[in-house]
Design a protein around this motif. Sequence first.
Motif, PDB file in Angstrom:
ATOM      1  N   GLY A   1       2.047  -4.579   5.221  1.00  0.00           N
ATOM      2  CA  GLY A   1       1.866  -3.191   5.639  1.00  0.00           C
ATOM      3  C   GLY A   1       0.411  -2.862   5.877  1.00  0.00           C
ATOM      4  N   LYS A   2       0.220  -1.664   6.357  1.00  0.00           N
ATOM      5  CA  LYS A   2      -1.137  -1.160   6.543  1.00  0.00           C
ATOM      6  C   LYS A   2      -1.742  -0.809   5.202  1.00  0.00           C
ATOM      7  N   GLY A   3      -3.054  -0.713   5.173  1.00  0.00           N
ATOM      8  CA  GLY A   3      -3.692  -0.087   4.033  1.00  0.00           C
ATOM      9  C   GLY A   3      -4.389  -1.027   3.071  1.00  0.00           C
TER      10      GLY A   3
ATOM     11  N   MET B   1       1.470  -4.051  -0.003  1.00  0.00           N
ATOM     12  CA  MET B   1       1.688  -2.994   0.986  1.00  0.00           C
ATOM     13  C   MET B   1       2.821  -3.439   1.900  1.00  0.00           C
TER      14      MET B   1
ATOM     15  N   LEU C   1       5.465  -2.559   4.990  1.00  0.00           N
ATOM     16  CA  LEU C   1       5.688  -1.709   6.143  1.00  0.00           C
ATOM     17  C   LEU C   1       7.115  -1.187   6.085  1.00  0.00           C
TER      18      LEU C   1
END
Lengths: 203, 203
Positions: free
Chosen positions: A43-45, A184, A186
Motif C-alpha cells: 500500500g501507499k504510505g 501498509m 492497499l
Amino acid sequence: MTESLDRDARHTARMQRKKALMDEKIAQAQEEYGLLLVLGGNGKGKSSSAFGMVARALGHGMKVGVVQFIKGGMPTGEEVFFRRFPDEVRYHVMGEGYTWDTQDRQRDIEKAQAAWAAARTLLDDDSIGLVVLDELNIALKHGYLDLQAVLADLAVRPLMQHVVVTGRGAQPEMIEAADTVTEMTLVKHAFKAGVKAQKGVEY
Amino acid sequence: MTESLDRDARHTARMQRKKALMDEKIAQAQEEYGLLLVLGGNGKGKSSSAFGMVARALGHGMKVGVVQFIKGGMPTGEEVFFRRFPDEVRYHVMGEGYTWDTQDRQRDIEKAQAAWAAARTLLDDDSIGLVVLDELNIALKHGYLDLQAVLADLAVRPLMQHVVVTGRGAQPEMIEAADTVTEMTLVKHAFKAGVKAQKGVEY
C-alpha cells in the motif's frame, strides 16, 4: 579493534536493555530505548510515514539522518523540503550524481554499498535521534547489501537512536530484529491504471 | 444561494472528471485531479504518513492546510515543526485553548464542529494543494460531525486539491468516496505493554 570492542559493548548494552524488559514481563515497564520500525507492504504510505516521523522528530528538536536507497532521478518533494534544513537533517540519496544504468548490476551494488556507508556514519552518531533508511528492504531483496552486515550495524547503533526501515518485501530477519512492523495494505485504488502518480501525495 | 450554486458547479465538474476517466476505461488516461486518500487501520503510520505528504507537498511548492481532529494537549512534534512555516502551512488543532473534559459530549461536538468549520475554509481555497484531516474518521465514528455534510464539503472542493483523511474506523461512505484507501496493519509490536509511546516516532 577499538571500533570492534565499542560495537560489541553497544550490542551488549542493547541486548541487556531488551532482556531487562523481557524479564520484567514488561508489565508496566515504561522503558525507553531507540526503536527499530519496519514499514512494509504494497500500500501507499511507507515512505511518507517515515518522512512524517522526520517532521515529528524535528519538532522535538532531534537531529535526523536520511538515506534513500532508490535510484536518484528527479529529487522527490521530501528531499527538496528536508534539504532546507541542513543543520537538522543529513540527507543522502543513493547514486547521487550518477546516471543510472539499471542493466549494470555491479554498479547498482557499488552505489548501494556507498549508500550503506553513509548510513553507517549516521548509525554511528549518537547526536542523531532518528535515522530513516528509505527502501532499504528493496536493496536487501535485490541482494545489493549483505543482510547480516546490515543487521549487525543496526544492532550496535546508539541505544536511544530510532531507525525506520521502509520498503516492500522485508526479509524475515529484518522483521525479527524489528520492534514494530507495520504493513501498509492497499484496500482500494480507484483508476489505478488511469491516474498517474501525483505530485505532493506520491512523490 | 451563490455559494450553493458554486458548490453544485464544482461537484458537477468533479463528477464529470471522474466519469470521463471511467468512460475512457482509464486505460492510459494519465489524468490528474485532486485525490481523496484515506489512511486507516490499527497499525502505526496513519498520521505520520499524512505528515510525510505535507513535507512532500511543501517540497513541490504547494500550500498545505492541516486540521487535527484530536483533543489538544501537548503539541505534537509535527505541530511544532510545521507551525514554523505559517506562510506555507495553515495549521488548526481541534479544541485549541480549551481544557478538555471528555465527559462532556456536547462540548466535544462543538469543538469538532468548530474544527470542521476550519476545514471548510481550507476546502474552499484553491490556493491550497493538500489538506490533511487528521483523525477525522474518529470524529465521524463518534458522531461528532454529520457524515453527509462532511462528504458534501469534500465533494465540492477545488478540482486539483488533494485531501488526506486519517483515523481508524473509516465509515463505508468515506471509503466509497475515496480514490485510494490504505490500511495500516500492525504485524508486530514488541513489548507493546512495556515500551511507552516515544517522542519522534509516535507523537
